[in-house]
Design a protein around this motif. Structure first.
Motif, PDB file in Angstrom:
ATOM      1  N   VAL A  21       0.851  -1.208   0.000  1.00  0.00           N
ATOM      2  CA  VAL A  21       0.000   0.000   0.000  1.00  0.00           C
ATOM      3  C   VAL A  21       0.881   1.251   0.000  1.00  0.00           C
ATOM      4  N   LEU A  82      -9.286   2.072   3.232  1.00  0.00           N
ATOM      5  CA  LEU A  82      -9.848   1.436   2.036  1.00  0.00           C
ATOM      6  C   LEU A  82     -10.541   2.473   1.145  1.00  0.00           C
ATOM      7  N   LEU A  85      -7.964   4.543  -0.623  1.00  0.00           N
ATOM      8  CA  LEU A  85      -7.351   3.853  -1.766  1.00  0.00           C
ATOM      9  C   LEU A  85      -8.291   3.840  -2.974  1.00  0.00           C
ATOM     10  N   VAL A  86      -9.600   3.664  -2.712  1.00  0.00           N
ATOM     11  CA  VAL A  86     -10.591   3.715  -3.801  1.00  0.00           C
ATOM     12  C   VAL A  86     -10.582   5.120  -4.431  1.00  0.00           C
ATOM     13  N   VAL A  89      -7.548   5.619  -6.735  1.00  0.00           N
ATOM     14  CA  VAL A  89      -7.754   5.044  -8.077  1.00  0.00           C
ATOM     15  C   VAL A  89      -8.628   5.983  -8.918  1.00  0.00           C
ATOM     16  N   THR A 178      -5.283  -0.181  -7.893  1.00  0.00           N
ATOM     17  CA  THR A 178      -6.481  -1.020  -7.809  1.00  0.00           C
ATOM     18  C   THR A 178      -6.161  -2.329  -7.085  1.00  0.00           C
ATOM     19  N   VAL A 181      -6.235  -1.788  -3.454  1.00  0.00           N
ATOM     20  CA  VAL A 181      -7.609  -1.783  -2.918  1.00  0.00           C
ATOM     21  C   VAL A 181      -8.024  -3.205  -2.560  1.00  0.00           C
ATOM     22  N   TRP A 184      -6.034  -4.657   0.409  1.00  0.00           N
ATOM     23  CA  TRP A 184      -6.385  -4.060   1.708  1.00  0.00           C
ATOM     24  C   TRP A 184      -7.781  -4.487   2.188  1.00  0.00           C
ATOM     25  N   MET A 185      -8.635  -4.941   1.272  1.00  0.00           N
ATOM     26  CA  MET A 185     -10.007  -5.329   1.640  1.00  0.00           C
ATOM     27  C   MET A 185     -10.034  -6.343   2.779  1.00  0.00           C
TER      28      MET A 185
END
Length: 404
Positions: A21, A82, A85-86, A89, A178, A181, A184-185
């Motif tokens: 990350v 999270l 990070l979305v 993107v 991506t 993402v 990390w989920m």
């Protein structure tokens, strides 16, 4: 021993996830610089607009970082990262669409997203690695520097490979982001249950003297870095090097810093406090800088190596102090927000001051004096922040004890 392995493996996985990350928090920023010429000719941007484009993310860090912990009122740190990070993107993709508006709007979103993730990751590290927090912050800052070096070295070849289109070269970095993402989920799902009642534990540190020392160290070392990254090639060209050689010296410096970036916090946590390490690193930074500016250009790589060794450790130790001075993950989030917020404002202002000094004096002597002033500030604040103390946040008295 089975129980030990069961607890160990998730930690090893978490280390890999945090490192990956972190590697995604720099390419979105550093991929713009090498493409500035293509972007300018494609969109017809003025020099001022380009300046705004390059400083916008750093200003976002400064403006938004202090507010990032407030997001924890609505969601856990894991889920907030999270969402960040979305957004990262989305911002990267937005930059490559909708022309000038998309470029600036996307850059703004990228800056805000990275700011939120960078402020909250140290609190995750503090919670999961309380004993090895210093070493983990070393890994984290090395991953940041590694991501920066990869982006700096590959963006122009990417542009050539993708039909000489800067839009595709910028959009490319959405692919690894991506993946971040999705990786990390698992952490966001497995994170602690969100408890709104715990939000009150995030302290205000404006009156804490130790918090200010950590913040000033973060700001002054960042200012030194941004000045060198932005202006060193021009300084070296003025000293007689070709543009290509000047670029190689800077690339070499960025490569060398990776070694002390990971070793710095490890060395700094061996002794009873971090002061000897900070002093040693600042001596390297000073000697390397003076050599780059006034030393023999025949050994220019020696000076850049000395500076890189000092600087890599200086940055990662500054990052490590965010968790080493924090008694709890909440304090880590608060000091991370304060030091990165104020620190990035200082970092953004310093290269502008260098530009003004150089323009009005016509040489680099006033710039050298300003840089030595920054180094003195970093040494002073670093030696104070490097003492083996924790940031105290008593409920009643808000006055900080340490005076000296």
């Amino acid at each position: 021993s089975t129980g030990h392995n069961q607890t160990r493996l998730p930690q090893v996985l978490l280390i890999v996830v945090i490192v990956y990350v972190a590697m995604n928090l720099r390419p979105a920023l550093l991929s713009v610089g090498p493409l500035v010429d293509s972007i300018r000719s494609s969109l017809g941007l003025s020099g001022t607009e380009l300046g705004v484009l390059l400083t916008l993310p750093v200003l976002c860090f400064g403006a938004f970082a202090p507010f990032a912990p407030m997001l924890l009122r609505w969601q856990s740190a894991e889920r907030t990262i999270l969402l960040g990070l979305v957004a990262l993107v989305g911002g990267i993709l937005l930059r490559s669409t909708l022309g000038v508006v998309g470029l600036f709007a996307g850059t703004l979103v990228v800056g805000l997203a990275i700011s939120a993730v960078m402020v909250l990751l140290p609190s995750i590290i503090k919670r999961h690695f309380p004993v090895n927090a210093g070493l983990m912050m070393g890994l984290y800052s090395t991953a940041l520097a590694g991501g920066a070096a990869i982006a700096a070295g590959t963006t122009v070849p990417l542009e050539a490979w993708l039909n000489d289109d800067w839009r595709w070269a910028l959009a490319f970095w959405a692919i690894p982001a991506t993946l971040a993402v999705f990786i990390w989920m698992g952490q966001a799902r497995g994170g602690p249950a969100f408890d709104r009642n715990k939000v009150g534990e995030i302290p205000k540190l404006r009156r804490n003297w130790l918090a200010w020392q950590v913040t000033l160290f973060m700001g002054t070392q960042g200012a030194i870095a941004y000045c060198i990254f932005g202006w060193l090639p021009l300084i070296l060209i003025d000293r007689g090097l070709s543009a290509m050689d000047a670029g190689f010296v800077l690339a070499g410096l960025m490569g060398v810093q990776l070694t002390t970036s990971i070793a710095g916090p490890w060395i700094a946590t061996r002794g009873k406090d971090q002061r000897p390490t900070i002093f040693g690193l600042m001596v390297f930074v000073f000697v390397g800088f003076i050599g780059l500016l006034y030393g023999s250009t025949r050994v220019i790589y020696l000076w850049s190596t000395i500076f890189g060794l000092g600087f890599g450790g200086m940055f990662s130790v500054a990052m490590a102090l965010l968790v080493l001075r924090s008694p709890t993950p909440q304090v880590a989030a608060a000091i991370s927000a304060m030091s990165q917020g104020i620190g990035y404002v200082i970092s953004a202002a310093a290269p502008l001051i260098v530009g003004v000094l150089h323009e009005y004096t016509g040489d680099w002597d006033a710039v050298a004096a300003f840089m030595v002033f920054l180094m003195a500030g970093a040494l002073w604040s670093g030696l104070l922040a490097g003492r083996a103390k924790l940031i105290e946040v008593p409920a009643k008295s808000q006055e900080s004890k340490p005076r000296k």
